[in-house]
Design an enzyme around this catalytic site. Structure first.
Site, PDB file in Angstrom:
ATOM      1  N   GLU A 220      -5.042  -8.137  -0.532  1.00 31.87           N
ATOM      2  CA  GLU A 220      -5.853  -7.827   0.650  1.00 31.87           C
ATOM      3  C   GLU A 220      -7.196  -7.300   0.206  1.00 31.87           C
ATOM      4  OE1 GLU A 220      -4.593  -5.298   3.890  1.00 31.87           O
ATOM      5  OE2 GLU A 220      -2.512  -5.947   3.653  1.00 31.87           O
TER       6      GLU A 220
ATOM      7  N   GLU B  52       0.826  -1.215   0.000  1.00 30.72           N
ATOM      8  CA  GLU B  52       0.000   0.000   0.000  1.00 30.72           C
ATOM      9  C   GLU B  52       0.859   1.263   0.000  1.00 30.72           C
ATOM     10  OE1 GLU B  52      -2.853  -0.334   3.185  1.00 30.72           O
ATOM     11  OE2 GLU B  52      -3.636  -2.247   2.446  1.00 30.72           O
TER      12      GLU B  52
END
EC number: 3.2.1.78
Length: 368
Positions: A292, A185
């Site tokens: 995710e 991320e």
């Protein structure tokens, strides 16, 4: 005729070059994991859950337990763990964290499951933990890369990770293959390694040094390396903005909660972004994964099939795995997989029984 033969030879060599781990000295079991994930992704996707066997809703540390197993009878095929406890703590705490996690990944390997590793890395040069905190956190990436003030410190941290990875052994005596997903991320600003806190060149340097030092200097040959931004891209060029190069990445992925229900249902958008990931992987001989996702508390009782499975299966994508986030032990709301009695259990069982999804009991010889 000569040109045609040369073309065939070049095509063959390209095919051989693709579809191999970036570590040419990877262990046979690690190479087998790569190949089998590639093969299985043609018709299946492995289901994963973060911290699945470490703890769940109302429990922690129980042997051979997971909330997913309590519902389905099988652990997830992919077990997510984290190296967050490997630095930034007292030496005795770090030693216990390493020992506990070593047993966890060895147990997963012995059962025939697969481990993927995240790294919520506490800022090594300032307070603030792994999140970015204004007026507290320092932009650590520039300190960690070669030439940076904390580069030697970073090498020591990587040495600790290498020693741990090299120490893992299954009952067969083999090192445990794992998928390592550092600095995830990175396109957001919530972590200290995020895009607002380092340049593109600094991030690429950090990634390349991390992989190269573990692989080439510290002799770690049981890791596959996964690159996974959040969902803040709309084109392949944006997805690859901080990509370190094909020679440094085994798997490409995406984390996406926002389009999957957290911020509204934008399934066509989520599918299009995941298709970008899958297409790049297929073209470059890489693995692809939905690294995710999830919907906290699962208030949509049909989320598993009407949302997740629908996005995964659309547009001919080839995904090695999908991983939903953790089930907190004490929080009444912070959980992403069902427990017995949860309203989404019937839909989750439908998801479990779909031939497309694979759980741990479905895996046969993934390291062979």
């Amino acid at each position: 005729m000569y040109r045609y033969t040369l073309l065939l030879l070049c095509t063959f060599l390209l095919a051989v070059a693709h579809g191999q781990p970036v570590d040419k000295r990877a262990t046979p079991e690690t190479k087998a994991l790569f190949r089998n994930l590639m093969r299985l992704s043609e018709n299946h996707t492995l289901f994963g859950h973060q911290h699945a066997t470490e703890y769940g809703r109302g429990w922690a540390g129980d042997a051979d337990r997971s909330d997913v197993k309590s519902v389905t009878g099988s652990h997830p095929a992919i077990i997510g763990v984290d190296l967050s406890g490997f630095s930034g703590h007292a030496a005795d705490v770090v030693a216990k964290n390493k020992a506990d996690l070593k047993k966890n990944v060895e147990d997963t390997y012995n059962r025939g499951g697969v481990t993927t590793i995240a790294w919520h890395f506490n800022n090594p040069v300032s307070a603030g933990g792994f999140y970015w905190k204004d007026s507290v956190s320092k932009p650590a990436v520039k300190y960690l890369i070669p030439g940076g003030a904390a580069h030697e410190q970073y090498k020591g941290i990587l040495k600790g990770i290498a020693d741990w990875a090299n120490s893992t052994r299954g009952k067969d005596g083999k090192q445990v293959p794992m998928i390592f997903r550092p600095y995830h991320e990175f396109d957001g600003g919530w972590f200290w390694w995020g895009a607002p806190h380092c340049t593109r060149e600094e991030f690429v340097s950090l990634w390349r040094f991390t992989v190269g030092y573990l692989r080439d200097s510290l002799g770690v040959h049981n890791l596959l390396y996964a690159f996974s931004p959040d969902n803040r891209f709309n084109t392949e060029a944006e997805f690859l903005d901080r990509y370190p190069g094909d020679e440094w990445v085994d798997m490409v992925g995406m984390d996406n909660y926002g389009d999957m229900g957290r911020d509204g249902y934008r399934l066509d958008v989520a599918s299009r972004k995941l298709k970008i990931v899958s297409d790049y992987a297929q073209r470059k001989g890489k693995l692809a994964a939905f690294t995710e996702t999830g919907l906290e508390s699962i208030p949509n009782t049909n989320w598993w099939n009407d949302v997740l499975l629908k996005v995964m299966r659309a547009d001919g994508k080839r995904l090695s795995y999908v991983l939903v986030w953790r089930n907190d032990r004490t929080s009444p709301t912070h959980y992403y997989a069902p427990v017995p009695g949860h309203p989404s259990v019937p839909d989750f069982m439908k998801f479990y029984n779909d031939p497309y999804t694979l759980f741990e009991k479905d895996l046969k010889g993934i390291y062979k």
